[in-house]
Design an enzyme around this catalytic site. Structure first.
Site, PDB file in Angstrom:
ATOM      1  N   HIS A 139       0.650  -1.273  -0.025  1.00  0.00           N
ATOM      2  CA  HIS A 139       0.166   0.242   0.485  1.00  0.00           C
ATOM      3  C   HIS A 139       0.723   1.046   0.852  1.00  0.00           C
ATOM      4  O   HIS A 139       0.617   1.843  -1.145  1.00  0.00           O
ATOM      5  CB  HIS A 139      -0.654  -0.373   1.425  1.00  0.00           C
ATOM      6  CG  HIS A 139      -1.862   1.215   1.128  1.00  0.00           C
ATOM      7  ND1 HIS A 139      -3.151   0.945   1.478  1.00  0.00           N
ATOM      8  CD2 HIS A 139      -1.446   2.007   1.517  1.00  0.00           C
ATOM      9  CE1 HIS A 139      -3.680   2.201   1.416  1.00  0.00           C
ATOM     10  NE2 HIS A 139      -2.135   3.068   1.618  1.00  0.00           N
ATOM     11  N   GLU A 140       1.501   1.565   0.887  1.00  0.00           N
ATOM     12  CA  GLU A 140       2.999   2.487   0.917  1.00  0.00           C
ATOM     13  C   GLU A 140       3.777   2.571  -0.334  1.00  0.00           C
ATOM     14  O   GLU A 140       3.800   3.480  -0.768  1.00  0.00           O
ATOM     15  CB  GLU A 140       3.563   2.700   2.718  1.00  0.00           C
ATOM     16  CG  GLU A 140       2.317   2.458   3.555  1.00  0.00           C
ATOM     17  CD  GLU A 140       2.078   3.348   3.586  1.00  0.00           C
ATOM     18  OE1 GLU A 140       1.974   4.790   3.259  1.00  0.00           O
ATOM     19  OE2 GLU A 140       0.828   3.130   4.864  1.00  0.00           O
TER      20      GLU A 140
ATOM     21  N   HIS B  43       1.589   4.205  -3.509  1.00  0.00           N
ATOM     22  CA  HIS B  43       1.664   5.409  -3.343  1.00  0.00           C
ATOM     23  C   HIS B  43       3.353   6.211  -3.731  1.00  0.00           C
ATOM     24  O   HIS B  43       3.130   7.691  -4.653  1.00  0.00           O
ATOM     25  CB  HIS B  43       1.491   6.124  -1.865  1.00  0.00           C
ATOM     26  CG  HIS B  43       0.068   6.027  -0.820  1.00  0.00           C
ATOM     27  ND1 HIS B  43      -0.439   6.636  -1.609  1.00  0.00           N
ATOM     28  CD2 HIS B  43      -0.651   5.504   0.475  1.00  0.00           C
ATOM     29  CE1 HIS B  43      -2.264   6.494  -0.790  1.00  0.00           C
ATOM     30  NE2 HIS B  43      -2.179   5.525   0.088  1.00  0.00           N
TER      31      HIS B  43
END
Length: 264
Positions: free
Chosen positions: A58-59, A62
């Protein structure tokens, strides 16, 4: 001066992430083969490690999107190594979501990586950077539920099905929560570039509290029921039986003791 060697180092996969991935693989094998004496413990370790892997992805999503959007500093900050210890909000990004999974069985959205917004030009790029994290959770959920919606469960052990169902449930809850247009969550980051300067200034003082307001609202029975009704509907649309998700959550909390029918 930044060299090509420096840039390769910035993108080298972290040994910490590889270790977590190895735990996921070994415990997944233990669940599949029923090797562990305590199947619930194997499910707990498999789901927890897989959940941490999804948080890292997820990170990373980004950061990778920000890199292509113009923020070339994300590499120097360690965001491209998938190292959970490199995130600016390690407690919000990793520790708190894991604790919520253990205590409440819900996929809590974590804190975002720090993006230098001034380096990113264009509203669409800003929105895509915010959307990339929840999309990673959506993709993870689709992978976990693929055997269900493809009708490919023949040969898949029941306990492994339960673990996948619960892991997919966590991904769906995390994606749905994160996509809420609430300050502090990715959903707000998607719409923020399109808001007027005046509106953004009015919202700014409350932004640090948006995340906690959402968590508090989940304790309101009407809100909680509506949220989980939506989650259950999404899970059914992905072909995941409610019983599979329930058994997965019960096996995950092995210290409470799972019903006998969940260990068949």
């Amino acid at each position: 001066m930044t060299t090509a060697t420096d840039r390769r180092h910035e993108r080298r996969i972290s040994p910490v992430f590889l270790a977590i991935l190895a735990v996921m693989a070994v415990t997944g094998w233990a669940v599949w083969t029923d090797f562990a004496a305590l199947p619930g413990l194997a499910v707990f370790l498999f789901v927890t490690s897989a959940w941490v892997v999804s948080l890292c992805l997820h990170e990373y999503a980004h950061a990778r999107t920000a890199l292509h959007g113009g923020d070339i500093t994300v590499g120097a900050k360690g965001y491209l190594t998938l190292n959970p210890l490199a995130y600016t909000h390690a407690v919000l990004s990793i520790v708190l979501p894991v604790l919520f999974v253990i205590m409440g069985g819900i996929g809590l959205p974590g804190g975002a990586v720090f993006i230098e917004q001034g380096r990113v030009k264009g509203r669409w790029k800003h929105s895509l950077i915010s959307a990339a994290g929840p999309l990673a959770n959506v993709l993870f959920a689709l992978v976990c539920t693929a055997p269900f919606w493809l009708g490919a469960l023949d040969g898949v052990p029941l306990v492994f099905q339960y673990a996948l169902a619960f892991l997919a449930f966590l991904q769906v809850t995390a994606a749905l929560l994160n996509l809420l247009p609430v300050p502090g969550l990715d959903g707000y980051g998607i719409v923020e570039p399109w808001l007027s300067y005046r509106v953004k200034r009015q919202i700014a003082p409350y932004a640090p509290y948006g995340f906690f307001v959402v968590i508090a609202l989940l304790f309101v029975p009407a809100v909680n029921d509506g949220f989980f009704d939506a989650i259950d509907a999404l899970m059914r649309s992905l072909g995941v039986p409610e019983l599979s998700r329930y058994c997965g959550s019960q096996l995950f909390r092995f210290w409470q003791g799972a019903p006998d029918f969940c260990e068949a």
